[in-house]
Motif scaffolding. Structure first.
Motif, PDB file in Angstrom:
ATOM      1  N   THR A  96       1.624  12.611   0.478  1.00  9.71           N
ATOM      2  CA  THR A  96       2.347  11.859   1.502  1.00  9.71           C
ATOM      3  C   THR A  96       2.174  10.376   1.232  1.00  9.71           C
ATOM      4  O   THR A  96       1.051   9.877   1.153  1.00  9.71           O
ATOM      5  N   LEU A  97       3.266   9.668   1.091  1.00 12.64           N
ATOM      6  CA  LEU A  97       3.217   8.224   0.862  1.00 12.64           C
ATOM      7  C   LEU A  97       3.150   7.524   2.217  1.00 12.64           C
ATOM      8  O   LEU A  97       4.107   7.540   2.982  1.00 12.64           O
ATOM      9  N   HIS A  98       1.999   6.929   2.508  1.00 14.36           N
ATOM     10  CA  HIS A  98       1.823   6.251   3.788  1.00 14.36           C
ATOM     11  C   HIS A  98       2.183   4.768   3.705  1.00 14.36           C
ATOM     12  O   HIS A  98       2.657   4.193   4.688  1.00 14.36           O
ATOM     13  N   PHE A  99       1.960   4.160   2.560  1.00 11.32           N
ATOM     14  CA  PHE A  99       2.288   2.739   2.408  1.00 11.32           C
ATOM     15  C   PHE A  99       2.495   2.438   0.935  1.00 11.32           C
ATOM     16  O   PHE A  99       1.783   2.965   0.078  1.00 11.32           O
ATOM     17  N   GLN A 100       3.489   1.613   0.662  1.00  7.32           N
ATOM     18  CA  GLN A 100       3.735   1.137  -0.700  1.00  7.32           C
ATOM     19  C   GLN A 100       4.239  -0.294  -0.585  1.00  7.32           C
ATOM     20  O   GLN A 100       5.271  -0.563   0.015  1.00  7.32           O
ATOM     21  N   SER A 101       3.492  -1.234  -1.128  1.00  6.09           N
ATOM     22  CA  SER A 101       3.770  -2.648  -0.864  1.00  6.09           C
ATOM     23  C   SER A 101       5.114  -3.113  -1.387  1.00  6.09           C
ATOM     24  O   SER A 101       5.721  -4.026  -0.800  1.00  6.09           O
ATOM     25  N   ASP A 102       5.625  -2.506  -2.473  1.00  5.60           N
ATOM     26  CA  ASP A 102       6.952  -2.907  -2.948  1.00  5.60           C
ATOM     27  C   ASP A 102       8.040  -2.432  -1.995  1.00  5.60           C
ATOM     28  O   ASP A 102       9.037  -3.126  -1.776  1.00  5.60           O
ATOM     29  N   ARG A 126      -6.860  -4.072   4.603  1.00 11.57           N
ATOM     30  CA  ARG A 126      -5.599  -4.492   5.217  1.00 11.57           C
ATOM     31  C   ARG A 126      -4.648  -3.311   5.369  1.00 11.57           C
ATOM     32  O   ARG A 126      -4.031  -3.123   6.427  1.00 11.57           O
ATOM     33  N   VAL A 127      -4.517  -2.532   4.313  1.00 10.77           N
ATOM     34  CA  VAL A 127      -3.610  -1.387   4.370  1.00 10.77           C
ATOM     35  C   VAL A 127      -4.131  -0.339   5.351  1.00 10.77           C
ATOM     36  O   VAL A 127      -3.357   0.255   6.106  1.00 10.77           O
ATOM     37  N   ALA A 128      -5.442  -0.111   5.373  1.00 10.21           N
ATOM     38  CA  ALA A 128      -6.017   0.858   6.316  1.00 10.21           C
ATOM     39  C   ALA A 128      -5.736   0.453   7.754  1.00 10.21           C
ATOM     40  O   ALA A 128      -5.463   1.304   8.611  1.00 10.21           O
ATOM     41  N   SER A 129      -5.786  -0.852   8.035  1.00 12.72           N
ATOM     42  CA  SER A 129      -5.528  -1.305   9.402  1.00 12.72           C
ATOM     43  C   SER A 129      -4.069  -1.124   9.795  1.00 12.72           C
ATOM     44  O   SER A 129      -3.738  -1.081  10.980  1.00 12.72           O
ATOM     45  N   ILE A 130      -3.186  -1.014   8.806  1.00 10.70           N
ATOM     46  CA  ILE A 130      -1.766  -0.764   9.086  1.00 10.70           C
ATOM     47  C   ILE A 130      -1.530   0.719   9.348  1.00 10.70           C
ATOM     48  O   ILE A 130      -0.951   1.103  10.368  1.00 10.70           O
ATOM     49  N   ILE A 131      -1.984   1.575   8.445  1.00  6.52           N
ATOM     50  CA  ILE A 131      -1.608   2.987   8.513  1.00  6.52           C
ATOM     51  C   ILE A 131      -2.368   3.766   9.575  1.00  6.52           C
ATOM     52  O   ILE A 131      -2.022   4.927   9.845  1.00  6.52           O
ATOM     53  N   THR A 132      -3.375   3.172  10.200  1.00  5.87           N
ATOM     54  CA  THR A 132      -4.103   3.857  11.267  1.00  5.87           C
ATOM     55  C   THR A 132      -3.616   3.446  12.653  1.00  5.87           C
ATOM     56  O   THR A 132      -4.202   3.842  13.656  1.00  5.87           O
ATOM     57  N   ARG A 133      -2.530   2.686  12.728  1.00  4.30           N
ATOM     58  CA  ARG A 133      -2.012   2.213  14.011  1.00  4.30           C
ATOM     59  C   ARG A 133      -0.516   2.442  14.093  1.00  4.30           C
ATOM     60  O   ARG A 133       0.165   2.544  13.083  1.00  4.30           O
ATOM     61  N   SER A 134      -0.039   2.483  15.303  1.00  8.65           N
ATOM     62  CA  SER A 134       1.395   2.640  15.531  1.00  8.65           C
ATOM     63  C   SER A 134       2.037   1.271  15.752  1.00  8.65           C
ATOM     64  O   SER A 134       1.363   0.292  16.119  1.00  8.65           O
ATOM     65  N   ALA A 135       3.332   1.192  15.500  1.00  5.00           N
ATOM     66  CA  ALA A 135       4.155   0.021  15.827  1.00  5.00           C
ATOM     67  C   ALA A 135       3.744  -1.247  15.084  1.00  5.00           C
ATOM     68  O   ALA A 135       3.903  -2.349  15.602  1.00  5.00           O
ATOM     69  N   GLN A 136       3.232  -1.120  13.873  1.00  2.00           N
ATOM     70  CA  GLN A 136       2.868  -2.294  13.097  1.00  2.00           C
ATOM     71  C   GLN A 136       4.102  -2.870  12.398  1.00  2.00           C
ATOM     72  O   GLN A 136       5.044  -2.140  12.079  1.00  2.00           O
ATOM     73  N   PRO A 137       4.115  -4.175  12.137  1.00  2.00           N
ATOM     74  CA  PRO A 137       5.304  -4.820  11.563  1.00  2.00           C
ATOM     75  C   PRO A 137       5.404  -4.628  10.048  1.00  2.00           C
ATOM     76  O   PRO A 137       5.415  -5.595   9.274  1.00  2.00           O
ATOM     77  N   HIS A 138       5.501  -3.382   9.649  1.00  2.00           N
ATOM     78  CA  HIS A 138       5.580  -3.024   8.233  1.00  2.00           C
ATOM     79  C   HIS A 138       6.393  -1.740   8.105  1.00  2.00           C
ATOM     80  O   HIS A 138       6.631  -1.022   9.081  1.00  2.00           O
ATOM     81  N   ILE A 139       6.798  -1.434   6.880  1.00  2.00           N
ATOM     82  CA  ILE A 139       7.474  -0.177   6.581  1.00  2.00           C
ATOM     83  C   ILE A 139       6.396   0.780   6.069  1.00  2.00           C
ATOM     84  O   ILE A 139       5.887   0.610   4.951  1.00  2.00           O
ATOM     85  N   TYR A 140       6.051   1.792   6.860  1.00  2.00           N
ATOM     86  CA  TYR A 140       4.929   2.664   6.538  1.00  2.00           C
ATOM     87  C   TYR A 140       5.021   3.948   7.350  1.00  2.00           C
ATOM     88  O   TYR A 140       5.824   4.061   8.281  1.00  2.00           O
TER      89      TYR A 140
END
Length: 452
Positions: free
Chosen positions: A294-300, A361-375
């Motif tokens: 499962t791809l949770h985050f990819q910076s590109d 930084r990435v862990a703090s994104i993927i462990t929360r909802s409604a973050q300003p990123h595509i994840y």
């Protein structure tokens, strides 16, 4: 004898063996001393389980179970332990991605999507060779579900999770929640900033957080923009909805060899010993949030935000105020870096520390909802009552060296050696295993209470 029998039962029921023996890729891969493959990730993760698990029995949960014949009280054991949720990699460019059979082809594909988003080729990230001064660096990062985490899910559920034939590509659903879920929280954070810290710059940033109309307008336009955007691999909006087949990435499922399952006996022995025995094996482990591939985050894929074309991370006070969200065990003195802004830009001269901060930084994104990123956020499955999840975070280096589970942020300012010395990568690529703590009990009806 009980442990050996449990393993034999799992093998006979074809639960564990297919999971471990049919996961990864059969690509022809160049040998690289500081690189890693899926079999190596599985082996290192399973080997670390006895020491990283931190298994505890917390108490007993009580449930109300009712049928047409009446209601009864059922119980299950409440336990807590760590689970290997995701593999987080930082790298210089797709060709040097350290996870050869999965991360590398995925990074190459997402680079084409990022180039389409930016309207220009995604350039290689800048290196950060060790110097005796601070310097800015920029890295690409991804987070992929650790297939080893599914082993604990298998032990907990008694059924084999479905192995996907495709990568699910993160979409914009969490991003679109940002204006009405996360933004009010940011505004509250600014209200808690001490007046002694206020200056013209901070006052301007706080005002922007109160009325970020320009940024919100750009976020609102993203779904329509991506729906019309064409990349080298097709329409970006369609890609997010349909995902990518493993075969299209040049990845085919094949047997893994050399994966040592021995430490799983120790894991089950720890659980049986702590619980006193007598409980079903499936009730002794909390399923984590891991799902293989499962791809949770990819910076590109997140280029609009990771590369600050839309500077929404600058709405957070922690992006402006040092020590507010430092990767540090002693916030007053940090030699690592800040979790915010959660972008690819960082001032850190030591490459291993830089990679650690990116991972945080990435862990703090993927462990929360409604973050300003595509994840895609981490989310545990059903069947269990969770009292806490993601409450503790540990990291295990998988490449270029191997370590036990640790927490980042030690103050080594007075030490002769810095964190990460003698663990640097010649290609500036690093792979970390993200372990999260879960506190749960198996559901057996309508939850009533827990003792203690």
């Amino acid at each position: 004898m009980m442990i050996r029998t449990a393993l034999q039962q799992l093998a006979r029921r074809r639960l564990l063996a297919p999971l471990v023996l049919a996961l990864a890729c059969s690509m022809a891969l160049p040998a690289r001393a500081d690189a890693i493959t899926t079999p190596m990730i599985l082996t290192k993760t399973i080997a670390a389980m006895p020491s990283c698990l931190s298994y505890q029995v917390k108490g007993i949960c009580f449930f109300l179970y009712c049928t047409l014949k009446g209601c009864t009280i059922r119980t299950s054991i409440r336990i807590s332990h760590y689970v290997p949720d995701a593999i987080v990699s930082s790298y210089h460019e797709p060709l040097t991605h350290p996870w050869l059979d999965i991360g590398k082809p995925l990074a190459a594909t997402m680079s084409a999507v990022g180039s389409a988003m930016m309207g220009m080729p995604v350039d290689s990230s800048s290196s950060s060779a060790r110097e005796h001064r601070e310097m800015a660096t920029f890295k690409s990062v991804d987070a992929i579900g650790n297939p080893a985490g599914m082993i604990l899910a298998t032990l907990a559920s008694g059924t084999l999770p479905s192995l996907p034939g495709a990568f699910g590509v993160p979409g914009v659903s969490e991003l679109m929640k940002f204006p009405y879920q996360e933004l009010p929280s940011i505004q509250q954070q600014w209200l808690s900033v001490p007046g002694t810290l206020t200056n013209n710059v901070l006052a301007g940033a706080a005002s922007l957080a109160k009325a970020p109309s320009d940024i919100l307008g750009k976020i609102a336009a993203i779904p329509g923009y991506l729906g019309k955007l064409q990349s080298a691999i097709g329409n970006v909006g369609s890609l997010m909805n349909a995902g990518m087949k493993l075969g299209d990435l040049g990845i085919t499922v094949s047997k893994l060899t050399g994966v040592d399952l021995g430490p799983l006996q120790t894991v089950m022995q720890i659980a049986q010993g702590a619980s006193g025995g007598g409980y079903p094996l499936g009730s002794l482990f909390c399923p984590g949030s891991a799902s293989a591939f499962t791809l949770h985050f990819q910076s590109d894929l997140d280029s609009l935000f990771w590369r600050e074309l839309i500077p929404v991370e600058m709405l957070y006070p922690a992006s402006w105020i040092p020590t507010m969200q430092e990767v540090s065990k002693s916030p007053a003195l940090s030699t690592w870096g800040g979790r915010y802004p959660r972008t690819g830009k960082l001032v850190q001269s030591h490459p291993v520390k830089a990679s650690a901060v990116y991972a945080e930084r990435v862990a703090s994104i993927i462990t929360r909802s409604a973050q300003p990123h595509i994840y895609t956020p981490l989310s545990p499955g059903g069947g269990f009552k969770y009292f806490s999840q993601f409450s503790g975070r540990r990291w295990q280096m998988l490449s270029p060296s191997s370590t036990s589970c640790i927490e980042f942020g030690d103050n080594d300012s007075l030490s002769l050696a810095s964190f990460g010395d003698f663990k640097t990568s010649s290609t500036d690529g690093y792979v970390w295993n993200l372990w999260h703590n879960y506190d749960c009990c198996q559901r057996r009806g309508v939850y009533l209470f827990s003792v203690p």
